[in-house]
Design a protein around this motif. Structure first.
Motif: not given
Length: 132
Positions: A1-22, A38-41
């Motif tokens: 089982x792979x453990x993931x932290x909120x910090x790791x998820x946040x870091x990966x989310x910041x690397x994503x090139x997401x489109x403008x979302x409403x 994701x909505x908060x970010x």
């Protein structure tokens, strides 16, 4: 089982090139916390669609995912990001997409298959930071 932290998820989310979302739509129950994150970010509105397909041991409960709750949305003209924790077979994501047919929707999963996948390299089960 792979453990993931909120910090790791946040870091990966910041690397994503997401489109403008409403609006971020989380698939409940597994996608509610990731969708909130994701909505908060993205500084976007958050909605939840409750679908159920698998039980707590990850075994299918039904032949097909079932829509248990869907809010009365006002989504015309809005850019939507549909979020779930895991999308392996795609059945739940596809059922949710069917409910959003006709709208501008992109998909995001923490792992599995989607338009945007935070951890495409993870193939094993994940120990999510929001689950005991």
């Amino acid at each position: 089982m792979v453990p993931l932290s909120f910090r790791k998820i946040s870091e990966r989310l910041k690397q994503m090139q997401l489109p403008k979302i409403d609006v971020v739509v989380g698939i409940g129950s597994g996608g509610i916390v990731p969708a909130g994150f994701v909505a908060f970010y993205l500084n976007a509105e958050l909605q939840v669609m409750v679908l159920n397909y698998r039980d707590e041991q990850n075994n299918p409960r039904y032949e097909e995912p079932k829509v248990l709750a869907k809010p009365e949305w006002q989504l015309e003209g809005k850019r939507i990001l549909l979020v779930d924790d895991v999308s392996v077979s795609g059945k739940t994501m596809n059922m949710a997409l069917e409910q959003l047919k006709g709208f501008d929707v992109k998909t995001l999963a923490m792992k599995g298959k989607a338009d945007f996948v935070l951890f495409p390299e993870i193939k094993d089960c994940v120990k999510w930071p929001w689950k005991p």
